[in-house]
Design a protein around this motif. Structure first.
Motif, PDB file in Angstrom:
ATOM      1  N   TRP A   1       0.832  -1.204   0.000  1.00  0.00           N
ATOM      2  CA  TRP A   1       0.000   0.000   0.000  1.00  0.00           C
ATOM      3  C   TRP A   1       0.863   1.247   0.000  1.00  0.00           C
ATOM      4  CZ3 TRP A   1      -5.303  -0.133  -0.250  1.00  0.00           C
ATOM      5  CH2 TRP A   1      -5.864  -1.404  -0.183  1.00  0.00           C
ATOM      6  N   TYR A   2       0.363   2.282  -0.643  1.00  0.00           N
ATOM      7  CA  TYR A   2       1.006   3.588  -0.653  1.00  0.00           C
ATOM      8  C   TYR A   2       0.138   4.569   0.128  1.00  0.00           C
ATOM      9  CZ  TYR A   2       3.704   2.104  -4.803  1.00  0.00           C
ATOM     10  OH  TYR A   2       4.524   1.462  -5.677  1.00  0.00           O
ATOM     11  N   LEU A   3       0.773   5.406   0.924  1.00  0.00           N
ATOM     12  CA  LEU A   3       0.106   6.576   1.479  1.00  0.00           C
ATOM     13  C   LEU A   3       0.442   7.699   0.517  1.00  0.00           C
ATOM     14  CD1 LEU A   3      -1.508   7.951   3.719  1.00  0.00           C
ATOM     15  CD2 LEU A   3       0.647   8.386   4.892  1.00  0.00           C
ATOM     16  N   MET A   4      -0.583   8.215  -0.153  1.00  0.00           N
ATOM     17  CA  MET A   4      -0.361   9.185  -1.222  1.00  0.00           C
ATOM     18  C   MET A   4      -0.995  10.522  -0.865  1.00  0.00           C
ATOM     19  SD  MET A   4      -0.774   6.811  -4.572  1.00  0.00           S
ATOM     20  CE  MET A   4       0.092   8.026  -5.575  1.00  0.00           C
ATOM     21  N   VAL A   5      -0.352  11.595  -1.335  1.00  0.00           N
ATOM     22  CA  VAL A   5      -0.872  12.938  -1.099  1.00  0.00           C
ATOM     23  C   VAL A   5      -1.066  13.639  -2.441  1.00  0.00           C
ATOM     24  CG1 VAL A   5       0.120  13.169   1.201  1.00  0.00           C
ATOM     25  CG2 VAL A   5       1.453  13.884  -0.770  1.00  0.00           C
TER      26      VAL A   5
ATOM     27  N   ILE B   1       3.805   9.738  -3.643  1.00  0.00           N
ATOM     28  CA  ILE B   1       3.865   8.677  -2.637  1.00  0.00           C
ATOM     29  C   ILE B   1       4.607   9.228  -1.423  1.00  0.00           C
ATOM     30  CG2 ILE B   1       4.760   6.396  -2.070  1.00  0.00           C
ATOM     31  CD1 ILE B   1       4.533   5.760  -5.107  1.00  0.00           C
ATOM     32  N   ARG B   2       3.926   9.230  -0.305  1.00  0.00           N
ATOM     33  CA  ARG B   2       4.520   9.732   0.935  1.00  0.00           C
ATOM     34  C   ARG B   2       5.250   8.610   1.685  1.00  0.00           C
ATOM     35  NH1 ARG B   2       5.028  14.590   4.143  1.00  0.00           N
ATOM     36  NH2 ARG B   2       5.272  13.820   6.237  1.00  0.00           N
ATOM     37  N   ARG B   3       4.648   7.393   1.627  1.00  0.00           N
ATOM     38  CA  ARG B   3       5.233   6.262   2.344  1.00  0.00           C
ATOM     39  C   ARG B   3       4.620   4.959   1.829  1.00  0.00           C
ATOM     40  NH1 ARG B   3       5.080   5.636   8.884  1.00  0.00           N
ATOM     41  NH2 ARG B   3       6.125   3.647   8.953  1.00  0.00           N
TER      42      ARG B   3
ATOM     43  N   ARG C   1      -3.423   9.409  11.850  1.00  0.00           N
ATOM     44  CA  ARG C   1      -2.555  10.162  12.763  1.00  0.00           C
ATOM     45  C   ARG C   1      -2.004  11.418  12.076  1.00  0.00           C
ATOM     46  NH1 ARG C   1       1.120   6.657  13.379  1.00  0.00           N
ATOM     47  NH2 ARG C   1       2.814   7.715  12.337  1.00  0.00           N
ATOM     48  N   LEU C   2      -1.504  11.283  10.849  1.00  0.00           N
ATOM     49  CA  LEU C   2      -0.950  12.428  10.130  1.00  0.00           C
ATOM     50  C   LEU C   2      -2.017  13.480   9.834  1.00  0.00           C
ATOM     51  CD1 LEU C   2       1.484  10.788   7.546  1.00  0.00           C
ATOM     52  CD2 LEU C   2       2.076  12.171   9.550  1.00  0.00           C
ATOM     53  N   ARG C   3      -3.217  13.023   9.481  1.00  0.00           N
ATOM     54  CA  ARG C   3      -4.300  13.949   9.182  1.00  0.00           C
ATOM     55  C   ARG C   3      -4.633  14.785  10.415  1.00  0.00           C
ATOM     56  NH1 ARG C   3      -9.462  15.210   9.396  1.00  0.00           N
ATOM     57  NH2 ARG C   3     -10.557  15.819   7.523  1.00  0.00           N
TER      58      ARG C   3
ATOM     59  N   GLN D   1      -4.468   9.642   0.971  1.00  0.00           N
ATOM     60  CA  GLN D   1      -5.260   8.435   0.734  1.00  0.00           C
ATOM     61  C   GLN D   1      -4.345   7.222   0.742  1.00  0.00           C
ATOM     62  OE1 GLN D   1      -7.754   8.307  -2.701  1.00  0.00           O
ATOM     63  NE2 GLN D   1      -8.570  10.352  -2.362  1.00  0.00           N
ATOM     64  N   CYS D   2      -4.884   6.098   1.198  1.00  0.00           N
ATOM     65  CA  CYS D   2      -4.180   4.824   1.105  1.00  0.00           C
ATOM     66  C   CYS D   2      -4.630   4.142  -0.181  1.00  0.00           C
ATOM     67  CB  CYS D   2      -4.494   3.945   2.312  1.00  0.00           C
ATOM     68  SG  CYS D   2      -3.811   4.611   3.846  1.00  0.00           S
ATOM     69  N   VAL D   3      -3.649   3.720  -0.975  1.00  0.00           N
ATOM     70  CA  VAL D   3      -3.941   3.155  -2.291  1.00  0.00           C
ATOM     71  C   VAL D   3      -3.108   1.886  -2.463  1.00  0.00           C
ATOM     72  CG1 VAL D   3      -3.883   3.588  -4.771  1.00  0.00           C
ATOM     73  CG2 VAL D   3      -4.325   5.475  -3.202  1.00  0.00           C
ATOM     74  N   ALA D   4      -3.753   0.830  -2.933  1.00  0.00           N
ATOM     75  CA  ALA D   4      -3.039  -0.416  -3.206  1.00  0.00           C
ATOM     76  C   ALA D   4      -2.037  -0.191  -4.331  1.00  0.00           C
ATOM     77  CB  ALA D   4      -4.020  -1.515  -3.589  1.00  0.00           C
ATOM     78  N   GLN D   5      -0.884  -0.826  -4.218  1.00  0.00           N
ATOM     79  CA  GLN D   5       0.163  -0.642  -5.225  1.00  0.00           C
ATOM     80  C   GLN D   5      -0.272  -1.085  -6.613  1.00  0.00           C
ATOM     81  OE1 GLN D   5       3.418  -2.839  -3.499  1.00  0.00           O
ATOM     82  NE2 GLN D   5       4.244  -1.031  -2.491  1.00  0.00           N
ATOM     83  N   ASP D   6      -1.222  -1.985  -6.687  1.00  0.00           N
ATOM     84  CA  ASP D   6      -1.671  -2.456  -7.999  1.00  0.00           C
ATOM     85  C   ASP D   6      -2.921  -1.735  -8.500  1.00  0.00           C
ATOM     86  OD1 ASP D   6      -3.517  -3.526  -6.245  1.00  0.00           O
ATOM     87  OD2 ASP D   6      -3.422  -5.554  -7.071  1.00  0.00           O
ATOM     88  N   ASP D   7      -3.277  -0.624  -7.882  1.00  0.00           N
ATOM     89  CA  ASP D   7      -4.450   0.143  -8.297  1.00  0.00           C
ATOM     90  C   ASP D   7      -4.246   0.663  -9.721  1.00  0.00           C
ATOM     91  OD1 ASP D   7      -6.335   2.360  -8.678  1.00  0.00           O
ATOM     92  OD2 ASP D   7      -6.703   2.203  -6.532  1.00  0.00           O
TER      93      ASP D   7
END
Length: 101
Positions: free
Chosen positions: A14-18, A39-41, A55-57, A89-95
């Motif tokens: 998963w990616y945490l994306m901004v 990609i943030r993380r 938490r970040l939000r 947003q959290c996004v699956a790497q294969d999205d």
């Protein structure tokens, strides 16, 4: 959900994306295609991504609200319009939306 489907989801990272900022406005471009987000993380599981996002939000919105109180801006009332981490947003790497158009 089948066992095969559950196993496949477990292998997906998963990616945490901004979202990107709108140049010159100080606002967040929430309508930008996901392929343009940063990609943030990375995370091995969705739960870790969602917990970090929450938490970040919370931290980012509190900081943005403090900044707004210290430096009031004319006509701006919604701190989320300028808070990039608030819109993560959290996004699956294969999205498939991650692929450039």
């Amino acid at each position: 959900m089948s066992l095969r489907h559950a196993a496949a989801l477990a292998l997906v990272g998963w990616y945490l994306m901004v979202p990107p900022a709108i140049p010159g406005t100080g606002q967040v471009d929430q309508s930008a295609p996901l392929s343009q987000w940063k990609i943030r993380r990375q995370f091995p599981h969705d739960q870790g991504c969602e917990a970090t996002k929450a938490r970040l939000r919370e931290q980012a919105l509190a900081a943005q609200t403090q900044n707004d109180a210290a430096e009031p801006r004319r006509g701006e009332r919604n701190p989320e319009q300028r808070c990039i981490l608030c819109n993560a947003q959290c996004v699956a790497q294969d999205d498939p939306r991650l692929k450039p158009n």
